[in-house]
Design a protein around this motif. Structure first.
Motif, PDB file in Angstrom:
ATOM      1  N   LEU A  98       0.811  -1.224   0.000  1.00  0.00           N
ATOM      2  CA  LEU A  98       0.000   0.000   0.000  1.00  0.00           C
ATOM      3  C   LEU A  98       0.845   1.275   0.000  1.00  0.00           C
ATOM      4  O   LEU A  98       0.294   2.365  -0.115  1.00  0.00           O
ATOM      5  CB  LEU A  98      -0.928   0.016   1.216  1.00  0.00           C
ATOM      6  N   ARG A  99       2.132   1.125   0.123  1.00  0.00           N
ATOM      7  CA  ARG A  99       2.977   2.318   0.178  1.00  0.00           C
ATOM      8  C   ARG A  99       3.056   3.018  -1.168  1.00  0.00           C
ATOM      9  O   ARG A  99       2.939   2.394  -2.218  1.00  0.00           O
ATOM     10  CB  ARG A  99       4.390   1.934   0.640  1.00  0.00           C
ATOM     11  N   GLY A 100       3.285   4.313  -1.097  1.00  0.00           N
ATOM     12  CA  GLY A 100       3.466   5.091  -2.318  1.00  0.00           C
ATOM     13  C   GLY A 100       2.190   5.439  -3.037  1.00  0.00           C
ATOM     14  O   GLY A 100       2.225   5.897  -4.183  1.00  0.00           O
ATOM     15  N   PHE A 101       1.055   5.221  -2.375  1.00  0.00           N
ATOM     16  CA  PHE A 101      -0.229   5.553  -3.005  1.00  0.00           C
ATOM     17  C   PHE A 101      -1.021   6.425  -2.047  1.00  0.00           C
ATOM     18  O   PHE A 101      -1.263   6.047  -0.901  1.00  0.00           O
ATOM     19  CB  PHE A 101      -1.031   4.293  -3.330  1.00  0.00           C
ATOM     20  N   GLY A 102      -1.405   7.602  -2.490  1.00  0.00           N
ATOM     21  CA  GLY A 102      -2.148   8.518  -1.639  1.00  0.00           C
ATOM     22  C   GLY A 102      -3.007   9.458  -2.459  1.00  0.00           C
ATOM     23  O   GLY A 102      -3.289   9.197  -3.646  1.00  0.00           O
ATOM     24  N   ARG A 152      -0.380   9.253  -8.876  1.00  0.00           N
ATOM     25  CA  ARG A 152      -0.592   9.320 -10.320  1.00  0.00           C
ATOM     26  C   ARG A 152      -1.628   8.287 -10.736  1.00  0.00           C
ATOM     27  O   ARG A 152      -1.556   7.117 -10.348  1.00  0.00           O
ATOM     28  CB  ARG A 152       0.731   9.050 -11.045  1.00  0.00           C
ATOM     29  N   GLY A 153      -2.603   8.690 -11.503  1.00  0.00           N
ATOM     30  CA  GLY A 153      -3.639   7.775 -11.972  1.00  0.00           C
ATOM     31  C   GLY A 153      -4.843   7.681 -11.071  1.00  0.00           C
ATOM     32  O   GLY A 153      -5.808   6.986 -11.408  1.00  0.00           O
ATOM     33  N   LEU A 154      -4.815   8.355  -9.916  1.00  0.00           N
ATOM     34  CA  LEU A 154      -5.939   8.263  -8.990  1.00  0.00           C
ATOM     35  C   LEU A 154      -7.263   8.716  -9.613  1.00  0.00           C
ATOM     36  O   LEU A 154      -8.291   8.044  -9.413  1.00  0.00           O
ATOM     37  CB  LEU A 154      -5.650   9.058  -7.710  1.00  0.00           C
ATOM     38  N   PRO A 155      -7.301   9.832 -10.354  1.00  0.00           N
ATOM     39  CA  PRO A 155      -8.586  10.209 -10.981  1.00  0.00           C
ATOM     40  C   PRO A 155      -9.154   9.106 -11.875  1.00  0.00           C
ATOM     41  O   PRO A 155     -10.369   8.869 -11.882  1.00  0.00           O
ATOM     42  CB  PRO A 155      -8.226  11.463 -11.789  1.00  0.00           C
ATOM     43  N   LEU A 156      -8.277   8.435 -12.607  1.00  0.00           N
ATOM     44  CA  LEU A 156      -8.744   7.331 -13.452  1.00  0.00           C
ATOM     45  C   LEU A 156      -9.261   6.183 -12.603  1.00  0.00           C
ATOM     46  O   LEU A 156     -10.291   5.570 -12.927  1.00  0.00           O
ATOM     47  CB  LEU A 156      -7.614   6.849 -14.355  1.00  0.00           C
ATOM     48  N   ASP A 157      -8.562   5.884 -11.498  1.00  0.00           N
ATOM     49  CA  ASP A 157      -9.016   4.822 -10.597  1.00  0.00           C
ATOM     50  C   ASP A 157     -10.433   5.106 -10.104  1.00  0.00           C
ATOM     51  O   ASP A 157     -11.285   4.216 -10.075  1.00  0.00           O
ATOM     52  CB  ASP A 157      -8.086   4.698  -9.391  1.00  0.00           C
ATOM     53  N   LEU A 158     -10.673   6.341  -9.709  1.00  0.00           N
ATOM     54  CA  LEU A 158     -11.985   6.715  -9.183  1.00  0.00           C
ATOM     55  C   LEU A 158     -13.051   6.665 -10.281  1.00  0.00           C
ATOM     56  O   LEU A 158     -14.182   6.229 -10.035  1.00  0.00           O
ATOM     57  CB  LEU A 158     -11.917   8.108  -8.562  1.00  0.00           C
ATOM     58  N   LEU A 159     -12.675   7.091 -11.473  1.00  0.00           N
ATOM     59  CA  LEU A 159     -13.624   7.054 -12.591  1.00  0.00           C
ATOM     60  C   LEU A 159     -13.974   5.616 -12.968  1.00  0.00           C
ATOM     61  O   LEU A 159     -15.157   5.281 -13.163  1.00  0.00           O
ATOM     62  CB  LEU A 159     -13.019   7.786 -13.795  1.00  0.00           C
ATOM     63  N   LEU A 192      -1.747  -2.051  -5.513  1.00  0.00           N
ATOM     64  CA  LEU A 192      -2.970  -2.401  -4.795  1.00  0.00           C
ATOM     65  C   LEU A 192      -3.799  -1.165  -4.467  1.00  0.00           C
ATOM     66  O   LEU A 192      -5.029  -1.213  -4.449  1.00  0.00           O
ATOM     67  CB  LEU A 192      -2.632  -3.155  -3.506  1.00  0.00           C
ATOM     68  N   GLY A 193      -3.136  -0.040  -4.220  1.00  0.00           N
ATOM     69  CA  GLY A 193      -3.863   1.185  -3.910  1.00  0.00           C
ATOM     70  C   GLY A 193      -4.822   1.592  -5.010  1.00  0.00           C
ATOM     71  O   GLY A 193      -5.886   2.164  -4.740  1.00  0.00           O
ATOM     72  N   ALA A 194      -4.472   1.302  -6.252  1.00  0.00           N
ATOM     73  CA  ALA A 194      -5.336   1.666  -7.374  1.00  0.00           C
ATOM     74  C   ALA A 194      -6.661   0.923  -7.322  1.00  0.00           C
ATOM     75  O   ALA A 194      -7.730   1.500  -7.558  1.00  0.00           O
ATOM     76  CB  ALA A 194      -4.622   1.396  -8.695  1.00  0.00           C
TER      77      ALA A 194
END
Length: 240
Positions: A62-66, A70-77, A211-213
């Motif tokens: 889970l580290r390095g994801f907050g 990068r790519g979080l908006p796409l993950d949420l979409l 995994l954060g994605a």
């Protein structure tokens, strides 16, 4: 924060997940007056366990994801779209066709009732449900399904440490074993949408490689379903 490598490493993945299942099972047998307390404990206990193990360095995946990942908006979409697709068959199929599916069709009169503990406590009940459903469940469920089960499937009959298996590495065994566990964790009428959902989001997980994605996508999917239920003001509570 160093990786905590000792023992078999199972507990950080098993305890939050099975604590939730146990609380769900026990909560269903308690008096009606305990409903709100159980609603609070179901996310609180797994969240506390995840926090405990996180602070001891047991979730390196889970580290390095907050919030600025990068790519979080796409993950949420992607997650929001997958939540809509989860609901779509139950909303678009004609009622007579759906009812012909028998136990594969939900009882629309059942589901979450925010006013179960009284109208005055409905906002609190809804807030607790949102925290659990969209905030906590995606974390411990993805840790268990797509970090532990997906990797342990590769080593359980061969020896070795599942933590040595790279996260988000595709293998047919890892994909299908984790998919089966995910589907079995849902009520029977959801199985026919749960299977394509988990296969599609696993493909996204392999592509994103973190995994954060998939945790973010899962959270967005659950939030979408819950928000839809709130906006519909009644007929969609069976989803949550």
């Amino acid at each position: 924060m160093k990786d905590a490598r000792f023992g078999h490493g199972f507990w950080p993945y098993l305890l939050p997940y099975f604590a939730f299942l146990l609380l769900s099972e026990v909560g269903g047998r308690l008096p009606e007056g305990a409903w709100l307390a159980v609603l609070a404990l179901k996310p609180l206990v797994p969240a506390a366990l995840v926090a405990y193990f996180w602070r001891r360095g047991m979730y390196p995946e889970l580290r390095g994801f907050g919030a600025r990942a990068r790519g979080l908006p796409l993950d949420l979409l992607v997650g929001a779209a997958s939540g809509a697709l989860w609901m779509a068959p139950y909303l678009l199929l004609p009622a007579d066709l759906g009812e012909g599916l028998g136990s594969l069709w939900p009882d629309r009169s059942a589901g979450f009732d925010p006013a179960r503990a009284g109208a005055s406590l409905a906002p609190l009940a809804l807030a607790l449900r949102f925290v659990g459903y969209a905030g906590v469940t995606p974390v411990f469920e993805e840790l268990f399904i797509r970090s532990f089960v997906m990797r342990y499937a590769e080593v359980f009959d061969r020896g070795g440490d599942f933590r040595d298996v790279p996260v988000a590495r595709y293998t047919p065994r890892g994909l299908w074993v984790s998919a089966v566990f995910f589907v079995l964790g849902h009520v029977f009428w959801e199985w026919w949408v749960a299977l394509p959902w988990v296969l599609a989001t696993s493909a996204y997980f392999y592509w994103r490689g973190h995994l954060g994605a998939v945790v973010a996508a899962h959270a967005a999917a659950n939030a979408t379903i819950l928000v839809a239920a709130v906006l519909a003001d009644g007929p969609l509570w069976f989803f949550v």
